[in-house]
Design a protein around this motif. Structure first.
Motif, PDB file in Angstrom:
ATOM      1  N   SER A  83       0.763  -0.984  -0.062  1.00 43.14           N
ATOM      2  CA  SER A  83       0.112   0.108   0.106  1.00 43.14           C
ATOM      3  C   SER A  83       0.860   1.150   0.007  1.00 43.14           C
ATOM      4  O   SER A  83       1.693   1.502   0.944  1.00 43.14           O
ATOM      5  CB  SER A  83      -0.698  -0.054   1.202  1.00 43.14           C
ATOM      6  OG  SER A  83      -1.451   1.177   1.493  1.00 43.14           O
ATOM      7  N   ALA A  86      -0.268   3.329   2.926  1.00 44.36           N
ATOM      8  CA  ALA A  86       0.049   3.139   4.094  1.00 44.36           C
ATOM      9  C   ALA A  86       1.747   3.464   4.235  1.00 44.36           C
ATOM     10  O   ALA A  86       2.402   3.613   5.571  1.00 44.36           O
ATOM     11  CB  ALA A  86      -0.150   1.677   4.297  1.00 44.36           C
ATOM     12  N   LEU A  90       1.968   5.595   7.597  1.00 47.62           N
ATOM     13  CA  LEU A  90       2.462   4.804   8.597  1.00 47.62           C
ATOM     14  C   LEU A  90       4.014   4.558   8.454  1.00 47.62           C
ATOM     15  O   LEU A  90       4.655   4.130   9.605  1.00 47.62           O
ATOM     16  CB  LEU A  90       1.655   3.325   8.522  1.00 47.62           C
ATOM     17  CG  LEU A  90       1.881   2.428   9.796  1.00 47.62           C
ATOM     18  CD1 LEU A  90       1.707   3.082  11.114  1.00 47.62           C
ATOM     19  CD2 LEU A  90       1.261   1.316   9.438  1.00 47.62           C
TER      20      LEU A  90
END
Length: 252
Positions: A83, A86, A90
């Motif tokens: 992803s 992400a 993150l």
């Protein structure tokens, strides 16, 4: 000469120099005990089983924390690799957390969980998860494009492509991640146990230090180093070499 023989000779000389220096300069045992005193303390600790109980307690926390960390690291690594959103969000947080020593989280862990097992395991999980995540992510995104293209010509798509090609090709990175996660977890465990309520090697180290028992302090330090060396040399290095050799990334 075999590497093992070289190591034995080196450590025999090192301990001999240490013993001689303590004797010649008449160093106080409260500052630097002789190796004979340290080994006597080790013998005493194993004779009365205190060090055995410490080892069992430390390894129980290590196995629990490391198992959780490897699972989380694997899942997070796959998420970041697959992803882009992400990875950009993150992933940046994980990279930032990488620079924070796990022991820094101990006051927060104590506030959340109390001065107990959970706080120490939390530190172990933090210490190992990040390095595992980064290595899994790196392994997946560095799968040779030729492998992917060749698999697609054989009608490999979606999860089948990921399971049959991506995962096997990223295994060398994952194995390296597991090895590093173990090392980070072991260091985090010792740091966390310094402020724990025991038992454990870190707790016994602090207890001995509080009472000025330097022979026991150095004995436990030697145990911590010896365990790290044995696990790394006899297990993780061998596994890593076999995997890298299998994938043509290393020679004999």
């Amino acid at each position: 000469m075999q590497p093992a023989v070289k190591r034995i000779i080196f450590y025999v000389l090192l301990f001999s120099i240490w013993q001689g220096a303590v004797y010649v300069f008449n160093v106080s045992p409260s500052l630097l005990p002789a190796p004979t005193d340290v080994f006597a303390s080790l013998y005493e600790g194993f004779s009365n089983l205190t060090l055995v109980y410490d080892l069992v307690a430390s390894f129980r926390r290590l196995f629990i924390g490391l198992a959780i960390a490897l699972l989380l690291g694997l899942l997070l690594g796959v998420l970041l690799a697959k992803s882009k959103t992400a990875d950009e969000t993150l992933g940046s947080l994980i990279l930032a957390l990488q620079s924070v020593p796990s022991i820094v989280w101990l006051p927060l862990a104590i506030m959340w969980f109390g001065l107990n097992e959970m706080a120490v395991i939390f530190i172990v999980v933090l210490g190992a998860t990040i390095v595992m995540t980064i290595n899994v992510r790196t392994g997946i995104i560095n799968v040779p494009p030729l492998f992917i293209k060749a698999a697609k010509t054989m009608n490999y798509r979606g999860f089948r492509l990921f399971r049959k090609v991506t995962i096997p090709a990223s295994i060398p990175y994952a194995v390296t991640g597991i090895r590093l996660a173990w090392a980070f977890a072991w260091r985090a465990l010792m740091a966390g146990e310094l402020l724990s309520t025991g038992p454990g090697l870190g707790y016994s180290l602090r207890f001995a230090s509080d009472f000025g028992d330097m022979s026991r302090v150095i004995a436990i330090m030697l145990m911590i180093m010896l365990i790290g060396i044995i696990v790394d040399l006899l297990f993780f290095q061998r596994v890593e070499k076999k995997v890298l050799k299998k994938w043509g990334l290393a020679t004999e």
